[in-house]
Write a protein that holds these residues in place. Structure first.
Motif, PDB file in Angstrom:
ATOM      1  N   UNK A  85       0.819  -1.213   0.000  1.00 57.78           N
ATOM      2  CA  UNK A  85       0.000   0.000   0.000  1.00 57.78           C
ATOM      3  C   UNK A  85       0.846   1.252   0.000  1.00 57.78           C
ATOM      4  N   UNK A 105       2.588  -1.543  -6.424  1.00 57.09           N
ATOM      5  CA  UNK A 105       1.964  -0.655  -5.448  1.00 57.09           C
ATOM      6  C   UNK A 105       0.458  -0.702  -5.656  1.00 57.09           C
ATOM      7  N   UNK A 106      -0.265  -0.901  -4.566  1.00 57.14           N
ATOM      8  CA  UNK A 106      -1.728  -0.902  -4.648  1.00 57.14           C
ATOM      9  C   UNK A 106      -2.213   0.497  -4.979  1.00 57.14           C
ATOM     10  N   UNK A 107      -3.260   0.704  -5.744  1.00 54.55           N
ATOM     11  CA  UNK A 107      -4.058  -0.336  -6.392  1.00 54.55           C
ATOM     12  C   UNK A 107      -3.362  -0.848  -7.663  1.00 54.55           C
ATOM     13  N   UNK A 108      -3.227  -2.162  -7.760  1.00 58.11           N
ATOM     14  CA  UNK A 108      -2.608  -2.747  -8.948  1.00 58.11           C
ATOM     15  C   UNK A 108      -3.691  -3.497  -9.723  1.00 58.11           C
TER      16      UNK A 108
ATOM     17  N   UNK B 145      -1.634   7.198   1.946  1.00 53.02           N
ATOM     18  CA  UNK B 145      -1.369   6.150   0.951  1.00 53.02           C
ATOM     19  C   UNK B 145      -1.708   4.790   1.523  1.00 53.02           C
ATOM     20  N   UNK B 146      -1.220   4.584   2.744  1.00 47.86           N
ATOM     21  CA  UNK B 146      -1.432   3.286   3.361  1.00 47.86           C
ATOM     22  C   UNK B 146      -2.923   2.988   3.539  1.00 47.86           C
ATOM     23  N   UNK B 149      -4.885   3.147  -0.266  1.00 46.39           N
ATOM     24  CA  UNK B 149      -4.567   2.186  -1.320  1.00 46.39           C
ATOM     25  C   UNK B 149      -5.209   0.826  -1.095  1.00 46.39           C
ATOM     26  N   UNK B 150      -5.393   0.479   0.151  1.00 44.02           N
ATOM     27  CA  UNK B 150      -6.005  -0.818   0.467  1.00 44.02           C
ATOM     28  C   UNK B 150      -7.455  -0.876  -0.062  1.00 44.02           C
ATOM     29  N   UNK B 152      -8.766   1.065  -2.230  1.00 45.96           N
ATOM     30  CA  UNK B 152      -8.725   1.286  -3.688  1.00 45.96           C
ATOM     31  C   UNK B 152      -8.464  -0.039  -4.403  1.00 45.96           C
ATOM     32  N   UNK B 153      -7.593  -0.847  -3.805  1.00 44.45           N
ATOM     33  CA  UNK B 153      -7.299  -2.156  -4.391  1.00 44.45           C
ATOM     34  C   UNK B 153      -8.559  -3.021  -4.426  1.00 44.45           C
ATOM     35  N   UNK B 156     -10.883  -1.616  -7.180  1.00 50.41           N
ATOM     36  CA  UNK B 156     -10.379  -1.865  -8.530  1.00 50.41           C
ATOM     37  C   UNK B 156     -10.377  -3.359  -8.861  1.00 50.41           C
ATOM     38  N   UNK B 183     -10.661   5.020 -10.137  1.00 50.69           N
ATOM     39  CA  UNK B 183      -9.680   4.373  -9.252  1.00 50.69           C
ATOM     40  C   UNK B 183      -8.264   4.657  -9.746  1.00 50.69           C
ATOM     41  N   UNK B 187      -5.301   6.312  -7.769  1.00 51.51           N
ATOM     42  CA  UNK B 187      -4.037   5.579  -7.644  1.00 51.51           C
ATOM     43  C   UNK B 187      -2.857   6.438  -8.072  1.00 51.51           C
ATOM     44  N   UNK B 194       3.501   9.509  -2.618  1.00 50.22           N
ATOM     45  CA  UNK B 194       4.647   8.734  -2.144  1.00 50.22           C
ATOM     46  C   UNK B 194       5.968   9.313  -2.639  1.00 50.22           C
TER      47      UNK B 194
END
Lengths: 121, 220
Positions: A85, A105-108, B145-146, B149-150, B152-153, B156, B183, B187, B194
């Motif tokens: 993440x 890197x998520x989102x992948x 981000x941490x 992104x979770x 978002x994953x 997606x 998404x 992303x 980052x």
């Protein structure tokens, strides 16, 4: 398509992501096992040979980087991808040093993960 | 660096202005404490001040006290100009909030050296507060981000799965593509977060607010 029955182990502490990785089984025709922690993963690795590992870096207890080191110590030929993440440049270098083949890197996109796994003989 | 000269005597002001500009300072002039105080309320007013002690109205020590009390969160370096040289006066001047003093009539070389001390201190403070702000931004960016992104994953990944189940001509497909586009944009944003290496801001809502300029702050 030449369906090679790959065995994948995906480690992530997020249940929704584990379920998603399981669904890849149906899509790609692979055997996908999942674990919520490094400890659980190491237990599985001890009696199963996986072709590809997708490891989240931020795990409770032993983290993904240490998990990769331990897997590589038992199975030097293992192909592991970090799926994280948050990756600073420092993290990325540490990943490569730990033995990861590459990192995402998520989102992948799942198609990217499938592509990466397909490249493994 | 900008410096404010606060002196009620026009001759002193003119001489100081000429000398300081020769040394590379940008000058702003105030003829008494009150004018100086008003100028200091403006944005980007000088942080380095050369203040005469004796002035009608708000004098040097009073101005110093006012600055230290009412603008205590901001950093200023105040050099007091004074004809007084008793130990008691000098202590009083420093206690009112001046950082240093120089006697009148002054020696140019000494004035230059003392102003350079002020410049150095302000630059160090500036650099240190810039680093602190950057550190805060980096910690916030890491957390965002941490945490982002979770989910978002999840969005997606599951959308991608759904895409494989709908036919090419199914109108739902377009909606799913829009979700994936959204998404992807998020992303790209978290990936920029980052790469932040600098602290750059931009005006927002007609300049009423200032926000981090992610594009400028992130390394290419």
């Amino acid at each position: 398509m030449n369906v090679v029955n790959k065995k994948i182990l995906a480690v992530d502490d997020e249940p929704a992501i584990r379920t998603m990785m399981k669904l890849l089984q149906r899509q790609a025709g692979w055997q996908v096992d999942t674990a919520a922690s490094a400890e659980e993963a190491l237990e599985m690795v001890s009696h199963e040979n996986y072709d590809v590992y997708f490891l989240d870096l931020n795990l409770p207890g032993i983290d993904g980087i240490e998990l990769c080191r331990r897997i590589k110590a038992i199975k030097p030929d293992a192909v592991a991808y970090a799926v994280t993440g948050y990756a600073s440049n420092l993290h990325k270098q540490e990943c490569l040093n730990a033995g990861f083949t590459d990192y995402f890197t998520k989102p992948v996109k799942l198609s990217e993960l499938v592509k990466a796994a397909r490249q493994v003989d | 660096m900008q410096i404010m000269i606060v002196d009620d005597d026009p001759t002193s002001r003119t001489i100081l202005q000429a000398v300081l500009e020769k040394w590379g300072f940008e000058t702003m002039l105030a003829s008494d404490g009150e004018e100086a105080w008003n100028l200091m309320q403006q944005e980007n007013s000088p942080r380095l001040l050369l203040v005469d002690w004796m002035m009608p109205g708000i004098d040097g020590p009073t101005l110093c006290r006012k600055i230290r009390e009412e603008m205590s969160r901001e950093s200023f370096y105040i050099l007091m100009l004074t004809a007084r040289d008793s130990r008691k006066d000098l202590i009083m001047g420093l206690e009112s909030g001046a950082d240093d003093y120089i006697g009148k009539p002054w020696d140019n070389e000494e004035l230059k050296a003392r102003l350079n001390v002020g410049r150095r201190i302000l630059q160090l403070q500036n650099e240190s507060s810039r680093r602190q702000r950057l550190q805060g931004v980096l910690e916030m960016a890491g957390a965002v981000c941490h945490e982002l992104n979770q989910p978002l994953q999840v969005v997606s990944g599951y959308t991608e799965m759904l895409m494989t189940e709908v036919k090419e001509d199914d109108p739902i497909r377009e909606s799913l593509e829009k979700i994936l586009e959204g998404v992807e944009k998020m992303g790209n944003l978290t990936s920029k977060l980052m790469q932040i290496t600098d602290y750059q801001t931009r005006g927002y809502l007609d300049g009423k607010l200032s926000i981090i300029d992610i594009n400028k702050s992130a390394k290419e």
